[in-house]
Motif scaffolding. Structure first.
Motif, PDB file in Angstrom:
ATOM      1  N   GLY A  43       1.013  -1.174   0.064  1.00 36.08           N
ATOM      2  CA  GLY A  43       0.024   0.252  -0.304  1.00 36.08           C
ATOM      3  C   GLY A  43       0.781   1.103   0.385  1.00 36.08           C
ATOM      4  O   GLY A  43       2.399   1.318   0.719  1.00 36.08           O
ATOM      5  N   SER A  44       0.874   1.977  -1.065  1.00 39.05           N
ATOM      6  CA  SER A  44       1.677   3.664  -1.101  1.00 39.05           C
ATOM      7  C   SER A  44       1.045   4.525  -1.651  1.00 39.05           C
ATOM      8  O   SER A  44       0.016   4.065  -2.080  1.00 39.05           O
ATOM      9  CB  SER A  44       2.540   2.652  -2.067  1.00 39.05           C
ATOM     10  OG  SER A  44       2.699   2.646  -3.158  1.00 39.05           O
ATOM     11  N   PRO A  45       1.255   5.808  -1.606  1.00 40.74           N
ATOM     12  CA  PRO A  45       0.885   6.074  -2.910  1.00 40.74           C
ATOM     13  C   PRO A  45       1.185   6.482  -4.097  1.00 40.74           C
ATOM     14  O   PRO A  45       1.655   5.039  -4.351  1.00 40.74           O
ATOM     15  CB  PRO A  45       1.184   7.712  -2.434  1.00 40.74           C
ATOM     16  CG  PRO A  45       2.647   7.307  -1.217  1.00 40.74           C
ATOM     17  CD  PRO A  45       2.520   6.838  -1.294  1.00 40.74           C
ATOM     18  N   ILE A  46       0.598   7.148  -5.065  1.00 42.14           N
ATOM     19  CA  ILE A  46       1.309   6.499  -6.111  1.00 42.14           C
ATOM     20  C   ILE A  46       3.071   7.062  -6.630  1.00 42.14           C
ATOM     21  O   ILE A  46       3.221   7.580  -7.943  1.00 42.14           O
ATOM     22  CB  ILE A  46       0.624   7.042  -7.281  1.00 42.14           C
ATOM     23  CG1 ILE A  46      -0.510   8.496  -6.952  1.00 42.14           C
ATOM     24  CG2 ILE A  46      -0.872   6.081  -7.056  1.00 42.14           C
ATOM     25  CD1 ILE A  46      -0.876   9.201  -8.893  1.00 42.14           C
ATOM     26  N   PHE A  49       6.331   0.896  -5.081  1.00 37.35           N
ATOM     27  CA  PHE A  49       5.469   1.121  -5.937  1.00 37.35           C
ATOM     28  C   PHE A  49       5.546   1.162  -7.234  1.00 37.35           C
ATOM     29  O   PHE A  49       5.205   0.143  -7.800  1.00 37.35           O
ATOM     30  CB  PHE A  49       4.768   3.131  -5.491  1.00 37.35           C
ATOM     31  CG  PHE A  49       3.922   3.289  -6.767  1.00 37.35           C
ATOM     32  CD1 PHE A  49       2.471   1.914  -6.766  1.00 37.35           C
ATOM     33  CD2 PHE A  49       3.655   3.981  -7.929  1.00 37.35           C
ATOM     34  CE1 PHE A  49       1.671   2.800  -7.157  1.00 37.35           C
ATOM     35  CE2 PHE A  49       3.251   4.186  -9.065  1.00 37.35           C
ATOM     36  CZ  PHE A  49       1.801   3.875  -8.942  1.00 37.35           C
TER      37      PHE A  49
END
Ligand SMILES: Nc1ncnc2c1ncn2[C@@H]1O[C@H](COP(=O)(O)OP(=O)(O)OP(=O)(O)O)[C@@H](O)[C@H]1O
Ligand SMILES: Nc1ncnc2c1ncn2[C@@H]1O[C@H](COP(=O)(O)OP(=O)(O)OP(=O)(O)O)[C@@H](O)[C@H]1O
Ligand SMILES: Cc1ncc(C[n+]2csc(CCO)c2C)c(N)n1
Ligand SMILES: [Mg+2]
Ligand SMILES: [Mg+2]
Lengths: 280, 260, 310, 305, 260
Positions: A225-228, A233
């Motif tokens: 799970g991560s920002p883009i 990622f």
């Protein structure tokens, strides 16, 4: 096939060169000390290129170094954003928090024998919890941004640091401790003036171990799970998109950043523990 | 030499509790050391010399008997900074310069910056190391390091100097030289010195009083008051008086010694 | 028997019930096939596996399949058991979302690993930017394969499959009334989901083609059986789940939902659906969404299904 | 013994107390939502109002729901007894050969770990021998060995699995390869240190006897390295286990603790994640303890204990 | 003592190349040692005693001059097992028993199993350690360890025994005892011994020939042939002859010694 054979010829040739260099008369100089590993690295890269071309491996399996380099060159802005997100925000902050926390706990443990006997075994058990299992939990708790990555890194770094700092604080000889006792020194005087400096080689050992753990931990956490943005990622999405050249470009960034971080710590170590026999 | 008792041990006992059972390191040790005395302790390995010195410095707690230093408990004397202690190995901190090392006890005891600098200068001169203050310990020879460690013990002007085989690791020539220097220093400062050694000539050459100990449990077998004058050139070691005392010490030692 | 290796896109679950049923019920045996079903996982790209020679046939989404084609893995769709798609976006009404107009300013969970193409196409269509929340953009986060972000309040919208995460949201106590559901198909950006793909060069081999014909026929028999006997199918899936972590309850739910997606397909690809998928993908070409850049050619064939199903 | 156990018990008790306490804020939102649905009065009312509130405030306002936070089906943070119950149920109450058993999955993971560890430490020792005996190898290999450990293994694990499976290697071997990759490094570092631990004096001594390189190795360097070897084996075996878990994540073979860990997360089964997590940690602790026992035995027989 | 030259050094030079430039450790060293000689090397720290011994044992390559051992090159002599070498610290392997340690060079040299056992027995007796073969080094006192290390050097019957401060770490009484034993052993076996020490009495007590060296670059400043008889009780150290030689050695040393 000829390219594959060429790869092994290249190997033999450069290895011979390295043996000559290392055992030759200039074997102790800085230049040779740098040249030998570089030549070895170039050998590996050269073989990789030749073998990939020779066997005509599809790019989606293993891209050739030249492709990776091209991708690297054309994606520098993306790589940079990812680097900042993962390394600067996630890994570095977690590394700092984890080391600092370990330091504080080490002092506690140092002051109380009871705590030492209680915390160290329990701590080693907690440290055995696999990071790939704790990372999803921490993402759930601390959200998708760098904070959860920092938390993962903090946990990964904490125990190796604790063990090293504790061992380091024990490092002084009985004689040194007696010495300072005859001067009627307080605990903190003894701590700052004797035991902390004496512990420095150990602390740096811990920092070096942790430095490689930190980056890996941050990247692994991004898989869950991560920002883009972020190296983890990018790696995981690029695998899905079969952009293996991008995956390898990120791996190169990781290896570079990790090695440089390690090297930087080794440099500071040399500067701080200049007095230690291993540094002289 | 005035006759004020500085260190007074009465029927001192010390038993270590180890995993293999108790080890009696000192038994019934009674000794009086006066102000300005130079007392050497000699005896086979493991006879309790170090232990006795450590008791004086309150690094070890006797399990029986009484021990007073300057009329108070060793603990209190330590708090009053009565001791300079020199160990066998120089034990300088490698991350501090020579001056930094000597400064260390001064920092701990809260001397002012300027006084620290002054005192460092003074003791460096005393041990013949002026100009080496900026060097690191590992840049100096073993003999110089040992002198620096003596300087450190002298810096805060303790009354009592305790030295545990300070020259054990040095070669004979350097040792001779340091012995001479130590004697001069002692004459100049009138300190009380407790000195552990394995070398008979060294003990005889330096001391006003030689305490011969026997091993397990450590007891005092002989206390020899030296008739040698306070002024002692190195050559004194070839005189018959010297040889006679040495002989007596050797006999005392051999009596108590079981090989291995 | 002829050996066939099938690489799935995801872990063993009722999404792939047809294949497991065909194996378990002996449909493959009857077709003289010895089928190995390899479960997948988040980090296994089936396209990569087939390129490396680790499988004869794979299931994947068409967007990923076409993207792989452009990167040099000449995949061909030979059958399409899933007629419609189960991919949707669920938002909390509580977060202030009623329609697509409300998206800007919110956080949306998206699956990557090659599942992101429909989302970017949709956003392109809506004219919403994906690089941060402001009046015309959303914050995209890489959602792990679970419904946690919505349940934990970390995202206002998340990606779900009708047959999996949606059920999990409901299980967690959030009711249908509290949710808004956006179905990709209904939004006009639907893309074909689980299809069967092989390498073009393999198809030139008549023996391989024959194998695939039998394989597709037996698989579809499996699918139809699964649709007719959902509870038994769920049990079969459970049997094949080696982790032992699945629950029968959930697989039964999943089977029920999956059946809705497969029901109207006999395995033949509808070229119109294909056209729509391609058109949607091409409408949203951008650097961060490099699915395909030009019209693919020869990306599907009816050769297998024509023979298999008649 | 008592001196050892008592502090551990106290620390564990403290952790447990903290853990139970932490469950309250962690799980309070869901507990309130459920309670509200069932008609209980909670404050403040309405899931929407609570959404952005601090969990600590919510916990403080609703003490009646605290006990609900320790018994949820899919909690954010499961309570200790839930994890223990689950562990017990999955080890003791199912046949060890069943795929629902953690013993079964533990065994799968263990076998890959042991194979990987054997390969990794064997390679590590060989590499160390090479490094100690060849200056060229020392200078070229060491920096790259360090760099190799900065590569995120999780990123290349899938590639390794795909490539190996395309040449027909599946299941145990790919996991073992990844596990070996992680375990070789600590062994190399420790062994290089160990093989170099004889002092120049020791080396000179055997030289005065005109010992060959091989004799020097077998009679001096190797025995001298034993304590270092064991210390690094302990780190190595733990890394090895991590490697296997990492290798299991993408592999999709479906058996093993690592896969169980992740499959728990696909279906939101936190209790299952935690029990798999603890099973792994216990396995790691056991492996390290076994090496520790071997160390004690061997070093004692060597007179180094 | 027969007059066959065993070790012959002619104008030996040795310069180490270090980071700080060249260090000349030996300059123009010329010396002849005959079969059965007991030669002590004494000199201040860093004067090249160890270096010279190492040259003899072919552990160091001289940069100039000639050196022959038994008429051949040191290298060849080493291959012919001409040397037993004893270092300052006992250097026993802690993972081998005393017997195992003594057996080690025999294993390396390929002696048969039975001969190994026999020889170990013999040398253990020679150094008075029969019965201790099964113990580990750390179960023995320092003095016993040092004797074991001498036994190890004796086990393969090398003609030449080179000892580099073998007793430096021991206390004086143990040292006296070992000195006596060493003399007896030497008398019994007629070996040629090269012995480095820092102690003047030790050098005088043991040697037939005392080589005094001066530091940087290491040169031989004096070679003293001892007039003492081969039979030497410990008491001989109090005789005037002894003291005179000791005096001469000390003078020689002091001349070459720069403190620090
Ligand atoms: N902390 C301790 N615990 C247990 N036994 C001890 C301890 N310290 C010393 N001993 C034992 O007490 C005895 C006296 O030791 P001490 O160190 O005082 O001897 P020493 O005369 O200084 O010997 P050396 O000349 O070898 O320094 C020895 O048998 C020693 O083993
Ligand atoms: N390997 C080396 N490299 C560089 N210099 C060396 C080396 N070995 C010895 N030296 C230098 O050569 C000189 C003679 O050293 P050597 O060890 O022979 O002295 P020594 O007489 O044995 O001293 P000590 O009594 O301290 O043992 C010293 O200055 C020493 O620093
Ligand atoms: C061909 C194919 N493509 C994508 C998915 C993705 N997918 C379906 S369900 C799910 C999450 C867990 O339910 C994900 C990621 C798939 N399964 N099969
Ligand atoms: Mg002592
Ligand atoms: Mg020497």
């Amino acid at each position: 096939m000829t390219l594959v054979i060429a790869a092994f010829v290249l190997w033999a040739g450069l290895w011979y060169l390295n043996v000559q260099l290392a055992n030759g008369r200039g074997g102790d100089t800085r230049a040779v000390g740098l040249a030998v590993p570089v030549i070895f690295g170039l050998t590996l890269v050269g073989m990789w290129e030749l073998i990939v071309r020779g066997l005509e491996l599809p790019m989606v399996i293993l891209p050739a170094p030249s492709m990776i380099a091209a991708r690297f060159a054309s994606s520098i802005p993306t790589l940079w954003t990812d680097f900042v997100q993962t390394f600067v925000k996630g890994a570095l902050s977690g590394f700092a928090i984890g080391s600092l926390a370990a330091f504080l706990v080490a002092i506690l443990v140092d002051r109380s024998d009871f705590l030492r006997r209680g915390i160290l075994p329990v701590g080693s058990f907690v440290a055995a919890l696999p990071i790939v299992g704790t990372a999803p939990i921490l993402v759930m708790w601390y959200g998708f941004d760098w904070q959860s990555k920092a938390a993962v890194v903090t946990i990964m770094v904490f125990f190796p640091m604790l063990v090293n700092i504790t061992a380091g604080l024990q490092e002084t000889t009985q004689m040194q401790r007696d010495q300072i006792k005859t001067w009627a020194a307080s605990y903190w005087q003894g701590f700052w003036k004797l035991r902390l400096p004496a512990a420095m080689p150990f602390i740096f050992n811990g920092l070096k171990i942790s430095s490689t753990l930190a980056l890996i931990g941050a990247i692994v956490a991004e898989f869950f799970g991560s920002p883009i943005a972020g190296m983890g990622f990018r790696i995981s999405t690029s695998v899905g998109q079969l952009a293996l050249d991008m995956v390898w470009a990120e791996i190169v960034v990781a290896a570079l950043a990790g090695s440089l971080f390690y090297g930087a710590i080794a440099l500071v170590e040399r500067w701080v523990t200049f007095w230690h026999p291993s540094q002289r | 030499m005035t006759q004020v008792p500085v260190i007074e041990a009465k029927h001192l006992d010390l038993t270590f509790q180890t995993n293999d059972g108790p080890v009696q390191a000192l038994r019934d040790v009674t000794l009086e050391i006066s102000k300005g005395d130079f007392v050497s302790f000699i005896g086979p390995s493991g006879c309790g010399k170090t232990t006795f010195l450590r008791c004086i410095a309150a690094l070890e707690e006797p399990t029986g008997g009484q021990l007073t230093v300057n009329g108070m408990s060793p603990e209190a004397a330590r708090k009053a900074r009565a001791y300079g202690y020199v160990f066998q190995a120089a034990g300088l901190y490698p991350w501090r310069t020579i001056a930094g090392n000597i400064k260390l006890p001064l920092e701990i005891m809260g001397f002012s910056k300027t006084e620290q600098v002054e005192r460092v200068e003074k003791v460096l001169e005393l041990v013949d190391l002026s100009g080496f203050g900026k060097k690191f310990p590992w840049q100096l020879s073993g003999g110089m390091q040992q002198r620096a460690s003596i300087a450190r013990a002298l810096a805060f002007d303790a009354d009592i100097l305790l030295m545990d085989e300070p020259f054990g690791a040095l070669d004979e020539i350097v040792r001779d030289h340091l012995n001479e220097e130590l004697l001069k220093l002692w004459a100049r400062t009138e300190k009380t010195i407790g000195f552990v050694t394995h070398s008979i000539p060294e003990a005889v050459y330096l001391s006003t009083k030689i305490v011969v100990m026997s091993p397990r449990p450590g007891r005092i077998t002989d206390v020899i008051e030296s008739p040698l004058p306070k002024e002692r050139p190195l050559d004194i070691r070839d005189t018959p008086e010297f040889l006679e005392i040495a002989h007596r010490v050797r006999e005392g030692l051999r009596a108590g010694h079981a090989y291995d | 028997a002829d050996e066939v290796t099938l690489q799935l896109k995801w872990v063993t679950q009722a999404q792939f019930a047809g294949y497991y049923v065909a194996e378990s019920k002996g449909f493959y045996d009857e077709a003289d096939l010895d089928v190995t079903i390899k479960a997948g996982g988040p980090d296994i790209a089936p396209e990569q596996v087939i390129a490396a020679g680790g499988a004869d046939v794979i299931t994947t989404w068409m967007a990923a399949g076409l993207a792989a084609r452009e990167r040099g893995v000449p995949l061909v769709n030979i059958a399409q058991p899933f007629k419609t798609g189960g991919l949707q976006v669920n938002c909390l009404k509580a977060a202030g979302i009623e329609s697509t107009d409300d998206f800007p300013g919110h956080t949306m969970g998206v699956w990557f690993y090659g599942n992101e193409y429909p989302f970017y196409a949709w956003m392109a269509k809506l004219g919403i930017e994906t690089d941060g929340a402001d009046e015309n953009g959303v914050t995209v986060i890489k959602q792990a394969f679970s419904a946690d972000p919505l349940i934990n309040g970390q995202a206002d919208c998340i990606s779900t499959m009708t047959y999996n995460e949606y059920g999990q949201i409901l299980d967690a106590g959030i009711t249908e009334e509290e949710l808004v559901t956006f179905n990709y198909l209904e939004e006009g950006v639907g893309m074909l989901e689980d299809g069967l793909y092989v390498l073009a060069e393999d198809l030139e081999d008549p023996a391989f083609k024959d194998k695939m014909v039998r394989f597709v026929a037996a698989s579809m028999e499996g699918w139809k059986y699964a649709e007719a006997h959902p509870d038994e199918a769920a049990e079969i899936v459970l049997e094949y789940d080696e982790t032992g972590a699945q629950t029968l309850e959930h697989q039964q739910y999943m089977m029920g939902e999956v059946a809705k997606l497969t029901a109207s397909s006999d395995g033949t690809l509808d070229p119109a659906d294909y056209e729509q998928t391609v058109a949607t993908l091409l409408s949203a070409v951008s650097p961060e969404n490099p699915a395909i850049t030009k019209e693919p050619e020869g990306a599907w064939t009816h050769e297998i299904t024509d023979e298999a199903l008649n | 013994m008592k001196r050892l156990v008592f502090p551990v018990v106290v620390v564990v008790a403290a952790i447990l107390a903290f853990w139970y306490a932490a469950c309250v804020p962690m799980n309070i939102k869901f507990a309130l939502m459920t309670a509200e649905r069932q008609g209980a009065v909670v404050s403040p009312e309405g899931m929407i109002t609570r959404r952005d509130m601090s969990p600590f405030v919510l916990a403080a306002k609703n003490p009646a729901q605290w006990s609900d936070t320790w018994v949820q089906d899919k909690p954010r943070l499961p309570a200790p007894h839930q994890v223990v119950t689950e562990l017990w149920a999955q080890t003791m109450q199912v046949a060890p050969t069943s795929k629902r058993s953690l013993v079964f999955h533990g065994w799968i993971t263990l076998s890959a770990t042991l194979l990987g560890f054997a390969i990794g430490s064997g390679l590590g020792v060989l590499l160390a021998v090479g490094i100690v005996h060849s200056r060229a190898m020392d200078m070229s290999v060491m920096p790259w060995a360090i760099a190799s450990q900065t590569i995120p293994i999780l990123a290349i694990a899938p590639m390794i699995i795909v490539v190996l499976s395309s040449i027909g290697l599946q299941g145990l071997v790919p996991k073992a390869v990844i596990s070996a990759y992680l375990s070789f490094f600590p062994v190399v570092v420790g062994m290089v240190k160990g093989l170099r631990s004889p002092s120049p004096m020791d080396l000179d001594l055997v030289k005065t006897w005109s010992a060959t390189k091989a004799q020097t190795f077998w009679k001096l360097r190797l025995p001298a390295s034993a304590p270092y070897l064991f210390a690094s084996l302990k780190i190595g075996v733990a890394s090895s286990l991590v490697g296997t878990i990492v290798g299991e994540l993408p592999s999709g073979t479906g058996q093993g603790l690592g896969f169980r860990l992740l499959s728990g997360s696909y279906y939101g089964q936190t209790v299952q994640i935690w029990s798999a997590l603890f099973a792994t940690a216990i396995l790691a602790a056991c492996l390290v303890a076994i090496i520790g026992l071997m160390e004690r035995g061997v070093l004692k027989r060597m007179g180094l204990g």
